[in-house]
Design a protein around this motif. Structure first.
Motif, PDB file in Angstrom:
ATOM      1  N   ASP A  41     -17.407  27.007  52.002  1.00  0.00           N
ATOM      2  CA  ASP A  41     -17.967  28.357  51.963  1.00  0.00           C
ATOM      3  C   ASP A  41     -19.461  28.323  51.669  1.00  0.00           C
ATOM      4  OD1 ASP A  41     -15.498  29.447  52.556  1.00  0.00           O
ATOM      5  OD2 ASP A  41     -15.066  30.059  50.487  1.00  0.00           O
ATOM      6  N   PHE A  42     -19.888  27.420  50.797  1.00  0.00           N
ATOM      7  CA  PHE A  42     -21.316  27.269  50.504  1.00  0.00           C
ATOM      8  C   PHE A  42     -22.074  26.863  51.768  1.00  0.00           C
ATOM      9  CE2 PHE A  42     -24.642  24.078  49.387  1.00  0.00           C
ATOM     10  CZ  PHE A  42     -25.590  24.965  48.905  1.00  0.00           C
ATOM     11  N   LEU A  43     -21.556  25.886  52.487  1.00  0.00           N
ATOM     12  CA  LEU A  43     -22.218  25.431  53.715  1.00  0.00           C
ATOM     13  C   LEU A  43     -22.247  26.527  54.780  1.00  0.00           C
ATOM     14  CD1 LEU A  43     -20.876  21.781  54.109  1.00  0.00           C
ATOM     15  CD2 LEU A  43     -23.075  22.533  53.187  1.00  0.00           C
ATOM     16  N   ASN A  44     -21.258  27.409  54.753  1.00  0.00           N
ATOM     17  CA  ASN A  44     -21.173  28.494  55.728  1.00  0.00           C
ATOM     18  C   ASN A  44     -21.778  29.797  55.206  1.00  0.00           C
ATOM     19  OD1 ASN A  44     -19.838  27.128  57.922  1.00  0.00           O
ATOM     20  ND2 ASN A  44     -18.060  27.012  56.586  1.00  0.00           N
ATOM     21  N   GLU A  45     -22.579  29.689  54.146  1.00  0.00           N
ATOM     22  CA  GLU A  45     -23.337  30.815  53.573  1.00  0.00           C
ATOM     23  C   GLU A  45     -22.440  31.951  53.101  1.00  0.00           C
ATOM     24  OE1 GLU A  45     -26.092  31.769  56.692  1.00  0.00           O
ATOM     25  OE2 GLU A  45     -27.238  29.946  56.387  1.00  0.00           O
ATOM     26  N   LYS A  46     -21.281  31.608  52.566  1.00  0.00           N
ATOM     27  CA  LYS A  46     -20.345  32.615  52.052  1.00  0.00           C
ATOM     28  C   LYS A  46     -20.303  32.625  50.525  1.00  0.00           C
ATOM     29  CE  LYS A  46     -17.274  32.253  56.041  1.00  0.00           C
ATOM     30  NZ  LYS A  46     -15.904  31.889  56.459  1.00  0.00           N
ATOM     31  N   VAL A  47     -21.102  31.763  49.890  1.00  0.00           N
ATOM     32  CA  VAL A  47     -21.129  31.639  48.430  1.00  0.00           C
ATOM     33  C   VAL A  47     -22.541  31.909  47.943  1.00  0.00           C
ATOM     34  CG1 VAL A  47     -20.943  29.982  46.532  1.00  0.00           C
ATOM     35  CG2 VAL A  47     -19.239  29.973  48.346  1.00  0.00           C
ATOM     36  N   SER A  48     -22.655  32.775  46.940  1.00  0.00           N
ATOM     37  CA  SER A  48     -23.953  33.012  46.323  1.00  0.00           C
ATOM     38  C   SER A  48     -24.237  31.920  45.308  1.00  0.00           C
ATOM     39  CB  SER A  48     -23.969  34.370  45.622  1.00  0.00           C
ATOM     40  OG  SER A  48     -23.901  35.412  46.556  1.00  0.00           O
ATOM     41  N   VAL A  49     -25.488  31.515  45.252  1.00  0.00           N
ATOM     42  CA  VAL A  49     -25.910  30.485  44.307  1.00  0.00           C
ATOM     43  C   VAL A  49     -26.385  31.180  43.035  1.00  0.00           C
ATOM     44  CG1 VAL A  49     -27.567  28.640  43.882  1.00  0.00           C
ATOM     45  CG2 VAL A  49     -26.551  28.902  46.152  1.00  0.00           C
ATOM     46  N   ASP A  50     -25.652  30.958  41.943  1.00  0.00           N
ATOM     47  CA  ASP A  50     -26.069  31.480  40.646  1.00  0.00           C
ATOM     48  C   ASP A  50     -26.764  30.363  39.867  1.00  0.00           C
ATOM     49  OD1 ASP A  50     -24.034  29.819  39.702  1.00  0.00           O
ATOM     50  OD2 ASP A  50     -22.701  31.463  39.179  1.00  0.00           O
ATOM     51  N   LEU A  51     -27.205  30.673  38.668  1.00  0.00           N
ATOM     52  CA  LEU A  51     -27.978  29.708  37.893  1.00  0.00           C
ATOM     53  C   LEU A  51     -27.197  28.418  37.636  1.00  0.00           C
ATOM     54  CD1 LEU A  51     -30.537  28.976  36.332  1.00  0.00           C
ATOM     55  CD2 LEU A  51     -29.560  30.158  34.351  1.00  0.00           C
ATOM     56  N   GLY A  52     -25.933  28.539  37.254  1.00  0.00           N
ATOM     57  CA  GLY A  52     -25.135  27.343  36.972  1.00  0.00           C
ATOM     58  C   GLY A  52     -24.962  26.458  38.190  1.00  0.00           C
ATOM     59  N   PHE A  53     -24.662  27.086  39.321  1.00  0.00           N
ATOM     60  CA  PHE A  53     -24.485  26.324  40.558  1.00  0.00           C
ATOM     61  C   PHE A  53     -25.813  25.713  40.993  1.00  0.00           C
ATOM     62  CE2 PHE A  53     -23.203  26.381  45.281  1.00  0.00           C
ATOM     63  CZ  PHE A  53     -22.517  25.183  45.177  1.00  0.00           C
ATOM     64  N   ALA A  54     -26.901  26.461  40.822  1.00  0.00           N
ATOM     65  CA  ALA A  54     -28.231  25.957  41.188  1.00  0.00           C
ATOM     66  C   ALA A  54     -28.585  24.711  40.374  1.00  0.00           C
ATOM     67  CB  ALA A  54     -29.279  27.042  40.983  1.00  0.00           C
ATOM     68  N   LYS A  55     -28.235  24.710  39.103  1.00  0.00           N
ATOM     69  CA  LYS A  55     -28.532  23.550  38.265  1.00  0.00           C
ATOM     70  C   LYS A  55     -27.693  22.340  38.672  1.00  0.00           C
ATOM     71  CE  LYS A  55     -30.536  25.833  34.333  1.00  0.00           C
ATOM     72  NZ  LYS A  55     -30.592  25.946  32.888  1.00  0.00           N
ATOM     73  N   ARG A  56     -26.457  22.571  39.085  1.00  0.00           N
ATOM     74  CA  ARG A  56     -25.631  21.455  39.564  1.00  0.00           C
ATOM     75  C   ARG A  56     -26.167  20.937  40.898  1.00  0.00           C
ATOM     76  NH1 ARG A  56     -21.163  24.939  37.888  1.00  0.00           N
ATOM     77  NH2 ARG A  56     -20.657  25.220  40.078  1.00  0.00           N
ATOM     78  N   LEU A  57     -26.620  21.850  41.763  1.00  0.00           N
ATOM     79  CA  LEU A  57     -27.217  21.433  43.039  1.00  0.00           C
ATOM     80  C   LEU A  57     -28.473  20.602  42.800  1.00  0.00           C
ATOM     81  CD1 LEU A  57     -26.766  24.706  45.099  1.00  0.00           C
ATOM     82  CD2 LEU A  57     -25.766  22.480  45.665  1.00  0.00           C
ATOM     83  N   GLU A  58     -29.257  20.972  41.794  1.00  0.00           N
ATOM     84  CA  GLU A  58     -30.465  20.223  41.466  1.00  0.00           C
ATOM     85  C   GLU A  58     -30.125  18.771  41.129  1.00  0.00           C
ATOM     86  OE1 GLU A  58     -34.341  20.789  38.670  1.00  0.00           O
ATOM     87  OE2 GLU A  58     -32.413  21.292  37.747  1.00  0.00           O
ATOM     88  N   LEU A  59     -29.080  18.570  40.345  1.00  0.00           N
ATOM     89  CA  LEU A  59     -28.690  17.215  39.956  1.00  0.00           C
ATOM     90  C   LEU A  59     -28.283  16.364  41.151  1.00  0.00           C
ATOM     91  CD1 LEU A  59     -26.613  17.992  36.747  1.00  0.00           C
ATOM     92  CD2 LEU A  59     -28.913  17.004  36.878  1.00  0.00           C
ATOM     93  N   ILE A  60     -27.643  16.980  42.119  1.00  0.00           N
ATOM     94  CA  ILE A  60     -27.149  16.253  43.291  1.00  0.00           C
ATOM     95  C   ILE A  60     -28.236  16.041  44.344  1.00  0.00           C
ATOM     96  CG2 ILE A  60     -25.554  16.401  45.266  1.00  0.00           C
ATOM     97  CD1 ILE A  60     -24.268  15.696  42.599  1.00  0.00           C
ATOM     98  N   THR A  61     -29.041  17.082  44.579  1.00  0.00           N
ATOM     99  CA  THR A  61     -29.996  17.027  45.696  1.00  0.00           C
ATOM    100  C   THR A  61     -31.403  16.620  45.290  1.00  0.00           C
ATOM    101  OG1 THR A  61     -30.655  19.349  45.472  1.00  0.00           O
ATOM    102  CG2 THR A  61     -28.740  18.870  46.883  1.00  0.00           C
ATOM    103  N   GLY A  62     -31.732  16.793  44.012  1.00  0.00           N
ATOM    104  CA  GLY A  62     -33.099  16.533  43.578  1.00  0.00           C
ATOM    105  C   GLY A  62     -34.029  17.717  43.809  1.00  0.00           C
ATOM    106  N   MET A  63     -33.517  18.768  44.438  1.00  0.00           N
ATOM    107  CA  MET A  63     -34.316  19.981  44.645  1.00  0.00           C
ATOM    108  C   MET A  63     -34.200  20.828  43.379  1.00  0.00           C
ATOM    109  SD  MET A  63     -35.518  19.594  47.668  1.00  0.00           S
ATOM    110  CE  MET A  63     -36.214  21.192  47.955  1.00  0.00           C
ATOM    111  N   PRO A  64     -35.333  21.310  42.842  1.00  0.00           N
ATOM    112  CA  PRO A  64     -35.298  22.072  41.596  1.00  0.00           C
ATOM    113  C   PRO A  64     -34.368  23.283  41.682  1.00  0.00           C
ATOM    114  CG  PRO A  64     -37.559  21.674  42.302  1.00  0.00           C
ATOM    115  CD  PRO A  64     -36.667  21.229  43.408  1.00  0.00           C
ATOM    116  N   PHE A  65     -33.754  23.631  40.556  1.00  0.00           N
ATOM    117  CA  PHE A  65     -32.808  24.747  40.557  1.00  0.00           C
ATOM    118  C   PHE A  65     -33.467  26.042  41.005  1.00  0.00           C
ATOM    119  CE2 PHE A  65     -34.640  25.292  36.359  1.00  0.00           C
ATOM    120  CZ  PHE A  65     -34.669  26.660  36.190  1.00  0.00           C
TER     121      PHE A  65
END
Length: 64
Positions: free
Chosen positions: A27-51
């Motif tokens: 759903d995230f890849l298909n733009e069906k999930v909103s990115v909140d602060l918690g998810f953004a911080k987890r994405l930062e850890l995986i991708t290296g892109m700042p939250f």
């Protein structure tokens, strides 16, 4: 997600690291999930892109 792939992570390792279900990831890849602060911080850890990049991107998506 390409940075995670470049680090040698499999898709399942990314999903596990994000602590989400396969469906949530799809759903995230298909733009069906909103990115909140918690998810953004987890994405930062995986991708290296700042939250805040992820939050700004979500904001732009919401505004369009």
């Amino acid at each position: 997600m390409s940075k995670a792939a470049a680090k040698g992570f499999s898709i399942q390792e990314v999903i596990d690291s994000l602590d989400i279900s396969d469906e949530h990831f799809d759903d995230f890849l298909n733009e069906k999930v909103s990115v909140d602060l918690g998810f953004a911080k987890r994405l930062e850890l995986i991708t290296g892109m700042p939250f805040d990049f992820w939050l700004r991107t979500q904001n732009k998506f919401d505004d369009s």
